[in-house]
Motif scaffolding. Structure first.
Motif, mmCIF file in Angstrom:
data_model
loop_
_atom_site.group_PDB
_atom_site.id
_atom_site.type_symbol
_atom_site.label_atom_id
_atom_site.label_comp_id
_atom_site.label_asym_id
_atom_site.label_seq_id
_atom_site.Cartn_x
_atom_site.Cartn_y
_atom_site.Cartn_z
ATOM 1 N N LYS A 149 10.414 2.924 -0.601
ATOM 2 C CA LYS A 149 9.148 2.215 -0.375
ATOM 3 C C LYS A 149 9.126 0.911 -1.170
ATOM 4 O O LYS A 149 8.664 -0.115 -0.688
ATOM 5 N N ASP B 89 9.050 6.587 -4.866
ATOM 6 C CA ASP B 89 9.942 6.452 -3.716
ATOM 7 C C ASP B 89 10.621 5.087 -3.755
ATOM 8 O O ASP B 89 10.006 4.058 -3.468
ATOM 9 N N LYS C 182 0.841 -1.203 0.000
ATOM 10 C CA LYS C 182 0.000 0.000 0.000
ATOM 11 C C LYS C 182 0.878 1.255 0.000
ATOM 12 O O LYS C 182 0.620 2.195 -0.749
ATOM 13 N N ASN C 183 1.911 1.241 0.819
ATOM 14 C CA ASN C 183 2.833 2.380 0.869
ATOM 15 C C ASN C 183 3.569 2.552 -0.454
ATOM 16 O O ASN C 183 3.769 3.670 -0.911
ATOM 17 N N ASP D 96 2.496 1.705 -3.359
ATOM 18 C CA ASP D 96 1.538 2.198 -4.348
ATOM 19 C C ASP D 96 1.279 3.694 -4.174
ATOM 20 O O ASP D 96 1.160 4.438 -5.141
ATOM 21 N N MET D 97 1.189 4.126 -2.919
ATOM 22 C CA MET D 97 0.909 5.540 -2.637
ATOM 23 C C MET D 97 2.104 6.432 -2.994
ATOM 24 O O MET D 97 1.930 7.586 -3.348
ATOM 25 N N PHE D 98 3.314 5.882 -2.891
ATOM 26 C CA PHE D 98 4.521 6.664 -3.141
ATOM 27 C C PHE D 98 5.324 5.994 -4.253
ATOM 28 O O PHE D 98 6.455 5.568 -4.060
ATOM 29 N N LYS D 99 4.719 5.919 -5.437
ATOM 30 C CA LYS D 99 5.301 5.176 -6.554
ATOM 31 C C LYS D 99 6.727 5.600 -6.910
ATOM 32 O O LYS D 99 7.509 4.791 -7.385
#
Length: 116
Positions: free
Chosen positions: A63, A60, A52-53, A55-58
């Motif tokens: 991550k 990064d 999920k992290n 996906d939210m911070f593609k």
């Protein structure tokens, strides 16, 4: 092609057969299936959160690296679980091979009209 999961499984099996002092794998086998399953569950949850992290911070890279680490942890604990219950990578590969032969088996989902 190198099969890293099978190699990991072989190491896990060697720890199961020959106890090694200070080995986390041996510790898990000593504690038994309940402890192993608890760790599989924890790693599964951590993998979901990391995905999920990621996906939210593609953009990064850290991550993505976190997710790769969690997936690796999950693979390891699944290998320990498999060894504990007597399932081999070959067993799983055979099942995946059978499934790969199936085509057009998309399950139809029940849909509901949320407006009524």
């Amino acid at each position: 092609m190198k099969d890293t999961f099978s190699e990991l499984y072989e190491v896990v099996m060697s720890r199961k057969e020959e106890k090694q002092e200070g080995s986390y794998t041996c510790y898990l086998f000593e504690k038994g299936l309940d402890k192993i399953l608890k760790k599989v569950g924890e790693e599964c949850s951590e993998t979901i959160i990391a995905a999920k992290n990621a996906d939210m911070f593609k953009d990064d890279a850290d991550k993505k690296s976190d997710l790769i680490g969690e997936i690796s942890d999950l693979y390891y604990h699944i290998a320990v679980m498999m060894a504990q219950v007597g399932i081999t990578p070959e067993d799983v590969n055979a099942e995946l091979e059978k499934r790969s032969l199936k085509t057009g088996n998309l399950k139809k989902f029940h849909t509901t009209d949320k407006n009524t």
